[in-house]
Enzyme design. Sequence first.
Site, PDB file in Angstrom:
ATOM      1  N   HIS A 157       0.839  -1.222   0.000  1.00  0.00           N
ATOM      2  CA  HIS A 157       0.000   0.000   0.000  1.00  0.00           C
ATOM      3  C   HIS A 157       0.866   1.262   0.000  1.00  0.00           C
ATOM      4  CE1 HIS A 157      -3.380  -2.636   1.409  1.00  0.00           C
ATOM      5  NE2 HIS A 157      -2.371  -3.229   2.038  1.00  0.00           N
ATOM      6  N   SER A 278      15.874  22.183 -14.466  1.00  0.00           N
ATOM      7  CA  SER A 278      14.750  23.048 -14.785  1.00  0.00           C
ATOM      8  C   SER A 278      15.304  24.402 -15.204  1.00  0.00           C
ATOM      9  CB  SER A 278      13.869  23.210 -13.547  1.00  0.00           C
ATOM     10  OG  SER A 278      13.168  24.436 -13.623  1.00  0.00           O
ATOM     11  N   LYS A 284      16.534  21.715  -9.165  1.00  0.00           N
ATOM     12  CA  LYS A 284      15.849  20.524  -9.664  1.00  0.00           C
ATOM     13  C   LYS A 284      16.744  19.569 -10.439  1.00  0.00           C
ATOM     14  CE  LYS A 284      11.589  20.573 -10.565  1.00  0.00           C
ATOM     15  NZ  LYS A 284      10.306  20.042 -10.158  1.00  0.00           N
ATOM     16  N   GLU A 291      10.187   9.127 -16.217  1.00  0.00           N
ATOM     17  CA  GLU A 291       8.825   9.606 -16.499  1.00  0.00           C
ATOM     18  C   GLU A 291       8.385   9.200 -17.899  1.00  0.00           C
ATOM     19  OE1 GLU A 291       8.294  13.869 -14.912  1.00  0.00           O
ATOM     20  OE2 GLU A 291      10.446  13.498 -14.839  1.00  0.00           O
TER      21      GLU A 291
END
Length: 460
Positions: A157, A278, A284, A291
């Site tokens: 979970h 970024s 970042k 992704e």
Amino acid sequence: MANEMWGGRFAEGPAAIMQEINASISFDKRLADQDIRGSIAQAEMLSAQGIIDAQSAEAIIQGLKNVKAEIDAGSFTFKASLEDIHMNVEARLAEIVGKPAGRLHTARSRNDQVATDFRLYVRDSIDMIDAALKDLQQALAEKALTHAGTVMPGFTHLQSAQPVTFGHHLMAYVEMLSRDRGRFADARRRLNECPLGAAALAGTSFPIDRDRTAKALGFDRPTANSLDSVSDRDFALETLAAVSILAMHLSRFAEEIVIWTSAQFAFVKLSDKFTTGSSIMPQKRNPDAAELVRAKTGRIFGSLIGLLTVMKGLTLAYAKDMQEDKEQTFDALDSIALCIASTAGMVRDMEPDAKRLKKAASSGYATATDLADWLVRVLNMPFREAHHVTGRIVGIASAKGVDLEKLSLGEMQAVEPRITGAIFDVLGVTNSVKSRTSYGGTAPANVRMQAKKWLAKLAK
Ligand code: ARG
């Protein structure tokens, strides 16, 4: 102008829009290599059977090799007016060798030709995917061996459940990929029959030798029913189904990488090679590759559903609908190749933060099950009762805001007086994973053995 290949009974050429919807050359030029291999096998067989003369066959074969060389060199001009790869190759062959070229298209049709080309293409792709998957398994097993003893939290979970090792987690993917490879091998076995010689749909009256062409192209045997031969795209569907399941597996790992590399988790680090910055936020490091592996699953599933939908309800035998089998299959095969290679790159690149992983494994009372098991084993307590006692001890630790191993013996004995100091041996996460020696369990010794077993198998 009427089509130079089939325009005999046509006075006029097609409307511009007709050519645009009909022509497949923009994408099926990717079948050039397979198309030429198929044509060479056909010419050899026709000659061996005395259906065409040896001289014509020789001219055709040499001419086909020249066409292939032109395509490889990038000097070949693909024409939409010639619709597809089959007619582009044949028309160029006629320009190169003249009259004998006209004998190549004997006892075959574009219907069995495209079915053969596409099978060869999908088979070639399966072989490439299998090699890439093997490489990814190797990358995973190597990293797993290095980190067989690196403790991390195991989740259910996405909540801290029990400590596991980083190596164990990676080896889970080795198992998944092994099933994927099995699915591809299975699809390949069923795919490997040759439709060439089914002709348009009914077979042919020429004395062809289908065993010979099948063998020349590396197929196990010719397909048994001419109608089925030109109507079947199961081989592409099965492959897309296997690609889809594989993509689903890779997307789960990609998602974990996205989570693991976040500043909040910081379980693993990817180097500059697999992250991007970024343009506005200097801090970042985005896991774009992960992704995109996660996202490409969408178009891959789309290809499977797309082709299933194209094939649904089609009457036998060939229909032009089936030309819509290629782009989505190509796209899925391209996408999965990228996904596998990127994942292998990330696996080799990633560095788990052992300290941080251990700390995370220790929080969230992940050794509560170990405590309960100890009560069962040492005090002969029924598990249900042990679960209850453990729950009360966790409650005390939680109220104090400390880990289980930070409680004093006295605090635990207040709940269950028979607990002894030996309990502390199982409360640490390292001892916890060490104790999970059941077959398939996370104990570092197990993981080391599994990783070594796989590496030996993969080296063969
Ligand atoms: N370009 C066609 C395809 O991809 C080749 C077969 C054409 N056959 C036909 N009868 N028009 O399916």
